[in-house]
Design an enzyme around this catalytic site. Structure first.
Site, PDB file in Angstrom:
ATOM      1  N   HIS A  90      12.555  11.321 -30.657  1.00 15.81           N
ATOM      2  CA  HIS A  90      12.287  12.759 -30.803  1.00 15.81           C
ATOM      3  C   HIS A  90      12.467  13.207 -32.248  1.00 15.81           C
ATOM      4  CE1 HIS A  90      11.732  16.701 -28.864  1.00 15.81           C
ATOM      5  NE2 HIS A  90      12.456  17.150 -29.885  1.00 15.81           N
ATOM      6  N   ASP A 135      11.054  16.616 -34.705  1.00 13.60           N
ATOM      7  CA  ASP A 135      10.361  17.905 -34.647  1.00 13.60           C
ATOM      8  C   ASP A 135       9.622  18.251 -35.933  1.00 13.60           C
ATOM      9  OD1 ASP A 135      10.672  19.378 -32.093  1.00 13.60           O
ATOM     10  OD2 ASP A 135      12.801  19.026 -32.424  1.00 13.60           O
ATOM     11  N   GLU A 170       7.528  18.802 -25.381  1.00  8.09           N
ATOM     12  CA  GLU A 170       8.903  19.186 -25.054  1.00  8.09           C
ATOM     13  C   GLU A 170       8.923  20.497 -24.276  1.00  8.09           C
ATOM     14  OE1 GLU A 170      13.258  19.322 -27.248  1.00  8.09           O
ATOM     15  OE2 GLU A 170      11.485  19.875 -28.399  1.00  8.09           O
ATOM     16  N   HIS A 176      12.527  22.914 -21.494  1.00  2.80           N
ATOM     17  CA  HIS A 176      13.263  23.031 -22.754  1.00  2.80           C
ATOM     18  C   HIS A 176      14.526  23.820 -22.430  1.00  2.80           C
ATOM     19  CE1 HIS A 176      13.904  24.302 -27.102  1.00  2.80           C
ATOM     20  NE2 HIS A 176      13.979  22.985 -27.104  1.00  2.80           N
ATOM     21  N   HIS A 219      17.212  17.940 -21.817  1.00  5.60           N
ATOM     22  CA  HIS A 219      17.139  19.398 -21.654  1.00  5.60           C
ATOM     23  C   HIS A 219      17.219  19.862 -20.208  1.00  5.60           C
ATOM     24  CE1 HIS A 219      16.653  21.201 -25.618  1.00  5.60           C
ATOM     25  NE2 HIS A 219      15.857  20.184 -25.952  1.00  5.60           N
ATOM     26  N   HIS A 276      16.343  12.570 -26.188  1.00  9.10           N
ATOM     27  CA  HIS A 276      17.381  12.921 -27.160  1.00  9.10           C
ATOM     28  C   HIS A 276      18.554  13.604 -26.432  1.00  9.10           C
ATOM     29  CE1 HIS A 276      14.776  16.422 -26.854  1.00  9.10           C
ATOM     30  NE2 HIS A 276      15.491  17.164 -27.680  1.00  9.10           N
ATOM     31  N   ASP A 285      16.491  13.786 -33.119  1.00  6.80           N
ATOM     32  CA  ASP A 285      16.188  15.219 -33.143  1.00  6.80           C
ATOM     33  C   ASP A 285      16.127  15.758 -34.566  1.00  6.80           C
ATOM     34  OD1 ASP A 285      15.424  17.598 -31.965  1.00  6.80           O
ATOM     35  OD2 ASP A 285      17.428  18.204 -31.375  1.00  6.80           O
TER      36      ASP A 285
END
Length: 395
Positions: free
Chosen positions: A23, A25, A126, A153, A194, A215, A323
């Site tokens: 993961h 972003d 995600e 999420h 999540h 993650h 992350d």
């Protein structure tokens, strides 16, 4: 962070078995910072002033495959087109940097990229809000290259409960279970980061393919709802899935969890929402942080999670999902994507073998995607695409 000798050994191991990170972003950071103007954040150069991620630091960190998150905020009124923009961003990164980034859809593609010395680039969406309660949209994302969907999420969706929201449907609804089954049929990995623990358990009861946690860390080590309870970790051997440890301090360090709760309480006591970023709210937050310094996680903090997760789930069911560019704070020694050798060196000093570490960094993640492909091949021979709707299954 491991001894100097172990750091050299770690780099040598990563040259052969590089990190598959679950993961990152970067696409959302590029949206937020430069509205996808890739020339304004040329990642062939040093972007450390703006980002955790650029190609030189990916190379220094020994990254061989990256699941790029095509995340969009759950409160956007147009989550599906925003997700398509994120996918477009990843595709344009691949077009712009073909010598370094290799498009990857399968486990075989990952291995081919490793052989070429390129970074296999996959995508993960995600949050179930990105499919807008539509299995047709889910299939569309798969066809565009998305290879995992995180079921929620930070907030619930109509068919699945999030770890950080009030219980809604009690885990997965009937439609939520159909989403999992359709993902199995496609070969899209079910990502349980999540989600609420009830959702984790429902998904494991439903899936016929291995799951991932792209993650997440261990709740027994740090009591945060984003982490994985031991009873769920203990189910991974039977499922075949992989839990990819994350580095976010407020998920891995109990002192950081407690500090964050106190900081949020302080914001509310001053009349602000804890996520308020206006000048007045940030002044309150800075004053709190000056009086109460933020606890700092380290490489050792993350290694403690991996030691525990190995005990609970076994070495065949662990991976890494940092992350990066999705968190404001990182542990000392894992400051950006160049830091993975520090973690591997720490684990070497703790007695992890080279075989163990090759599974952690590369082999487990490649295996789990390949296993999902195998399940999908069988299911597609016997099962047509599902046309169920939220209304037809959940009323």
């Amino acid at each position: 962070m491991g001894s100097p000798a172990s750091l050299g050994e770690a780099r040598a191991l990563l040259a052969e078995f590089p990190v598959v990170d679950g993961h990152n972003d970067l696409p959302w950071a590029l949206r937020e910072q430069v509205r996808y103007d890739l020339g304004a954040r040329d990642i062939t150069g040093d972007q450390s002033a703006h980002l955790h991620t650029d190609i030189p630091r990916l190379r220094a960190g020994g990254v061989g495959a990256q699941f790029w998150s095509v995340y969009v905020r759950a409160d956007l009124p147009d989550a599906v087109p925003a997700t398509l923009e994120q996918i477009d961003c990843v595709r344009r990164l691949l077009e712009r940097y073909p010598e370094d980034l290799a498009p990857a859809l399968t486990a075989a593609d990952m291995e081919a990229a490793r052989g070429q010395g390129r970074i296999a680039s996959l995508m993960g969406a995600e949050g179930g809000h990105s499919i807008a309660n539509s299995l047709g949209t889910l299939r569309g994302l798969y066809d565009l290259g998305v290879r995992y969907l995180t079921l929620t999420h930070n907030f619930n969706v109509a068919w699945a409960d999030s770890a950080t929201d009030e219980p809604g449907v009690g885990g997965l609804s009937a439609f939520g279970r159909e989403v999992v089954r359709e993902m199995n049929r496609l070969g899209m990995l079910v990502d349980l980061s999540h989600v609420a623990a009830t959702t984790m358990r429902d998904a494991l009861d439903t899936t016929s393919a291995p799951v991932i946690f792209s993650h997440s860390s261990a709740r027994a080590v740090c009591d945060h709802p984003r982490n994985i309870p031991d009873d769920v970790l203990e189910r991974l051997p039977a499922n075949g899935g992989v839990a990819m440890v994350t580095f976010v301090p407020k998920f891995v360090l109990q002192a950081a969890v407690d500090w964050t709760a106190a900081a949020d309480d302080n914001m509310r006591a001053h009349g602000f929402h804890h996520l308020d970023t206006t000048a007045d709210a940030m002044a309150v937050h800075r004053a709190f942080e000056e009086a109460h310094p933020r606890p700092v996680a380290t490489v050792s903090t993350v290694a403690d999670h991996l030691d525990h997760m190995r005990e609970a789930a076994g070495i065949d069911h662990l991976g890494i999902g940092g992350d990066y560019d999705g968190t404001a704070f990182t542990p000392d020694g894992l400051n950006d994507v160049s830091g993975y050798p520090n973690l591997i060196a720490e684990l070497l000093d703790r007695g992890w073998s080279r075989t163990d570490l090759a599974k952690l960094t590369w082999r487990n993640a490649v295996r789990v995607l390949g296993a999902a492909e195998d399940v999908a091949r069988d299911l597609r021979a016997t099962r047509a695409p599902s046309h169920a709707t939220l209304e037809s299954l959940d009323g």
